[in-house]
Scaffold this motif. Structure first.
Motif, mmCIF file in Angstrom:
data_model
loop_
_atom_site.group_PDB
_atom_site.id
_atom_site.type_symbol
_atom_site.label_atom_id
_atom_site.label_comp_id
_atom_site.label_asym_id
_atom_site.label_seq_id
_atom_site.Cartn_x
_atom_site.Cartn_y
_atom_site.Cartn_z
ATOM 1 N N GLY A 58 -5.450 2.472 4.381
ATOM 2 C CA GLY A 58 -6.124 1.375 3.746
ATOM 3 C C GLY A 58 -5.731 1.432 2.310
ATOM 4 N N GLY A 59 -6.466 0.611 1.612
ATOM 5 C CA GLY A 59 -6.206 0.582 -0.089
ATOM 6 C C GLY A 59 -4.947 -0.174 -0.269
ATOM 7 N N ASN A 60 -4.224 0.248 -1.390
ATOM 8 C CA ASN A 60 -3.092 -0.474 -2.044
ATOM 9 C C ASN A 60 -1.866 -0.468 -1.286
ATOM 10 N N VAL A 61 -1.116 -1.430 -1.169
ATOM 11 C CA VAL A 61 0.020 -1.268 -0.180
ATOM 12 C C VAL A 61 1.180 -1.404 -1.287
ATOM 13 N N PRO A 62 1.944 -0.405 -1.135
ATOM 14 C CA PRO A 62 3.023 -0.214 -2.341
ATOM 15 C C PRO A 62 4.219 -1.222 -1.825
ATOM 16 N N ILE A 63 4.751 -1.609 -3.085
ATOM 17 C CA ILE A 63 5.884 -2.629 -2.774
ATOM 18 C C ILE A 63 7.192 -2.123 -3.036
ATOM 19 N N ASP A 64 8.344 -2.111 -2.303
ATOM 20 C CA ASP A 64 9.727 -1.558 -2.432
ATOM 21 C C ASP A 64 10.075 -2.313 -3.649
ATOM 22 N N GLU A 65 10.430 -1.741 -4.701
ATOM 23 C CA GLU A 65 10.687 -2.335 -6.162
ATOM 24 C C GLU A 65 12.215 -3.187 -5.870
ATOM 25 N N ARG A 66 13.150 -2.643 -4.937
ATOM 26 C CA ARG A 66 14.242 -3.541 -4.712
ATOM 27 C C ARG A 66 14.093 -4.750 -4.295
ATOM 28 N N SER A 67 12.713 -5.137 -3.252
ATOM 29 C CA SER A 67 12.333 -6.334 -2.739
ATOM 30 C C SER A 67 11.518 -7.203 -4.054
ATOM 31 N N LEU A 68 11.260 -6.661 -4.985
ATOM 32 C CA LEU A 68 10.632 -7.203 -6.169
ATOM 33 C C LEU A 68 11.911 -7.744 -7.286
ATOM 34 N N GLN A 69 13.261 -7.276 -7.037
ATOM 35 C CA GLN A 69 14.007 -7.465 -8.094
ATOM 36 C C GLN A 69 14.826 -8.633 -7.531
ATOM 37 N N ARG A 70 14.569 -9.302 -6.559
ATOM 38 C CA ARG A 70 15.512 -10.561 -6.045
ATOM 39 C C ARG A 70 14.623 -11.710 -6.250
ATOM 40 N N LYS A 71 15.466 -12.622 -6.800
ATOM 41 C CA LYS A 71 14.903 -14.060 -7.107
ATOM 42 C C LYS A 71 14.354 -14.732 -5.859
ATOM 43 N N ASP A 72 13.113 -14.983 -5.545
ATOM 44 C CA ASP A 72 12.662 -15.581 -4.072
ATOM 45 C C ASP A 72 11.410 -16.086 -4.543
ATOM 46 N N ASN A 73 11.497 -17.518 -4.367
ATOM 47 C CA ASN A 73 10.431 -18.199 -4.806
ATOM 48 C C ASN A 73 9.067 -18.160 -3.880
ATOM 49 N N ARG A 109 -2.836 -11.393 -3.039
ATOM 50 C CA ARG A 109 -2.705 -9.976 -4.076
ATOM 51 C C ARG A 109 -3.705 -9.151 -3.709
ATOM 52 N N THR A 110 -4.916 -9.657 -3.671
ATOM 53 C CA THR A 110 -6.244 -8.924 -3.474
ATOM 54 C C THR A 110 -6.216 -8.156 -2.250
ATOM 55 N N LYS A 111 -5.731 -9.007 -1.234
ATOM 56 C CA LYS A 111 -5.678 -8.425 0.174
ATOM 57 C C LYS A 111 -4.567 -7.282 0.301
ATOM 58 N N LEU A 112 -3.596 -7.426 -0.541
ATOM 59 C CA LEU A 112 -2.552 -6.388 -0.598
ATOM 60 C C LEU A 112 -2.663 -4.906 -1.247
ATOM 61 N N GLU A 113 -3.884 -5.307 -2.285
ATOM 62 C CA GLU A 113 -4.260 -4.168 -3.264
ATOM 63 C C GLU A 113 -5.352 -3.450 -2.517
ATOM 64 N N ASN A 114 -5.952 -4.162 -1.575
ATOM 65 C CA ASN A 114 -7.408 -3.366 -0.834
ATOM 66 C C ASN A 114 -7.341 -3.530 0.656
ATOM 67 N N SER A 115 -6.145 -3.339 1.114
ATOM 68 C CA SER A 115 -5.905 -3.361 2.532
ATOM 69 C C SER A 115 -7.073 -2.649 3.228
ATOM 70 N N LEU A 116 -7.542 -3.029 4.681
ATOM 71 C CA LEU A 116 -8.279 -2.210 5.425
ATOM 72 C C LEU A 116 -7.780 -1.253 6.007
ATOM 73 N N LYS A 117 -8.439 -0.358 6.432
ATOM 74 C CA LYS A 117 -8.172 0.882 7.384
ATOM 75 C C LYS A 117 -8.408 0.409 8.690
ATOM 76 N N PRO A 118 -7.363 1.216 9.546
ATOM 77 C CA PRO A 118 -7.308 0.930 11.023
ATOM 78 C C PRO A 118 -8.616 1.058 11.752
ATOM 79 N N ASP A 119 -9.575 1.915 11.291
ATOM 80 C CA ASP A 119 -10.997 1.978 11.822
ATOM 81 C C ASP A 119 -11.869 1.109 11.467
ATOM 82 N N ASP A 120 -11.578 0.252 10.662
ATOM 83 C CA ASP A 120 -12.280 -1.206 10.016
ATOM 84 C C ASP A 120 -12.155 -2.170 10.835
ATOM 85 N N ILE A 121 -11.030 -2.056 11.671
ATOM 86 C CA ILE A 121 -10.547 -3.222 12.524
ATOM 87 C C ILE A 121 -11.247 -3.286 13.999
#
Length: 230
Positions: free
Chosen positions: A52-67, A79-91
């Motif tokens: 749960g909580g913040n989902v880390p982003i692979d920095e290499r995937s942020l470096q590419r130009k992608d609309n 972005r809020t969903k990525l930074e505040n992900s649910l835990k499996p027990d919440d599902i």
């Protein structure tokens, strides 16, 4: 908003390679390109991760130009969903008709042995829902067993990040296992593109998998086709 379908998108929390100082995490396009296809149908979704909580982003995937990355990563609600992900027990699995496992190398550590994610996958699938995964996210399916004890992927058409792709990235010694090898050990009917890093998907009834990051949009398109056009 489409009230008949809700999607559950699963992301990693793991960031460390064995020795490399660079960090891994979610490969961003594997969620944005997939969701871009779902957004056309106005399908609501939730994000879950093993811790749960913040989902880390692979920095290499942020470096590419992608609309598409820019479109969704700069969307406050997304972005809020990525930074505040649910835990499996919440599902509550009955809430969802689709589960999708994103990739990034981190998934090789925290997806395969997460029993709650396996249970959620089984319940969604056995209730008639779709199961989809891309790239290293396919590792989440390695140990999913159905109610009869059989492996979900045994004798099923499957793809996932190929060993040759791992070798070309020079990461074979930095990860806990090679996904293609493990899928074959579990008796999945593994196939891959003849040329590394090209989009490639496999479809086996309600199971859709993609080989690499460039396959995420094709997975999304196929899932929507299967759910809305059949």
């Amino acid at each position: 908003m489409n009230p008949s379908i809700r999607a559950l998108i699963v992301c990693t929390n793991h960031t460390a390679f064995k020795t490399k100082p660079e960090k891994t995490g979610l490969w961003l396009s594997e969620i944005t390109h997939f969701y871009d296809e779902l957004s056309d149908k106005e399908i609501p979704f939730d994000v879950v991760s093993p811790n749960g909580g913040n989902v880390p982003i692979d920095e290499r995937s942020l470096q590419r130009k992608d609309n598409t990355n820019e479109k969704w990563y700069n969307n406050p609600a997304f972005r809020t969903k990525l930074e505040n992900s649910l835990k499996p027990d919440d599902i509550v699995p009955a809430t969802y008709q689709l589960i999708y496992f994103t990739g990034g190398h981190g998934t090789l550590w925290d997806f395969p042995n997460n029993e709650r994610l396996q249970q959620i996958t089984r319940q969604i699938y056995e209730s008639g829902g779709m199961v989809a995964a891309v790239c290293h996210g396919v590792s989440a399916l390695l140990n999913v067993r159905l109610s009869d004890g059989s492996l979900l992927i045994e004798n099923r058409q499957i793809t996932g990040f190929a060993t040759i792709e791992e070798k070309l990235l020079r990461l074979t010694d930095e990860i806990p296992f090679l996904l293609e090898d493990e899928l074959r050990k579990k008796k999945a009917l593994y196939r891959k593109s003849l040329i590394p890093f090209l989009p490639f998907i496999e479809v086996d009834e309600r199971l859709v998998t993609g080989q690499n990051p460039l396959s995420a949009r094709k997975v999304g398109k196929k899932v929507m086709e299967e759910m809305f056009e059949k």
